[in-house]
Design an enzyme around this catalytic site. Sequence first.
Site, mmCIF file in Angstrom:
data_model
loop_
_atom_site.group_PDB
_atom_site.id
_atom_site.type_symbol
_atom_site.label_atom_id
_atom_site.label_comp_id
_atom_site.label_asym_id
_atom_site.label_seq_id
_atom_site.Cartn_x
_atom_site.Cartn_y
_atom_site.Cartn_z
ATOM 1 N N SER A 40 0.824 -1.209 0.000
ATOM 2 C CA SER A 40 0.000 0.000 0.000
ATOM 3 C C SER A 40 0.857 1.257 0.000
ATOM 4 O O SER A 40 1.966 1.273 0.539
ATOM 5 C CB SER A 40 -0.892 -0.007 1.247
ATOM 6 N N TYR A 65 -2.111 -0.489 10.102
ATOM 7 C CA TYR A 65 -2.345 -1.032 8.758
ATOM 8 C C TYR A 65 -1.090 -0.860 7.901
ATOM 9 O O TYR A 65 -0.591 -1.804 7.294
ATOM 10 C CB TYR A 65 -3.527 -0.317 8.101
#
Length: 233
Positions: A40, A65
């Site tokens: 990501s 995350y």
Amino acid sequence: GVRYSLENPASYINNNINGTFNILDILKNMPIDHLLVASSSSVYGFNETKIFSEKVNSDYPASLYAASKKSTEVIAHSYSHNYDIPITIFRFFTVYGPWGRPDMALFKFTKNILKNKKIELFNSGNHDRDFTYIDDICEFIVRILKKPLNHNIPFNVINLGNGKSRKLKDYISNLEKSLGKKSIKINLKLQKGDILKTHADIKKIAKKTKYKPKTKIEDGITKFVDWYKSYYK
């Protein structure tokens, strides 16, 4: 996503880190052509660089995350190095379009606007994102599958983005135009664990695939709205 990692951090350790480790530990004994790993753009975290290239520092994630994604990259690198596993890490930049998760922002915004419900805008919609339409992402991936990177094999990190940054409030404005309805907004402060701006340097992927994203936000959102109305009737 970022928000749920604040509510249930253990699931990110179990799924992202342990899950990736399990796959890599199996593959070390198996001949494979190419492993693609989804990371990501959030790994860039608190980085002062305006445009994120694959070479800039990514050691200061702003959320668990992001930390879990960075961890999978590091673990993958160690397995690639020790067991000669060809691996490509894709750092995705705010992918949107049909067939996404219903909890993603564009889905929630569209649903609430159509139902005359309020939408929540963190940072009052003033943060910037490199919005990338799903068709452009798929084109990049298919081209890499057909012609893997040779540079630094067996391990590569690649940005997959649009190469442009737009404000969230512009994104919302285009959604309102496509829906033909104004949204009812709740302006909130910046979400914990979020960053103000993402902007992908896509020179590496563009050079390798001879492809640049073709879908403007205005067109991508219109395509999404057409699909949404058809799918959800």
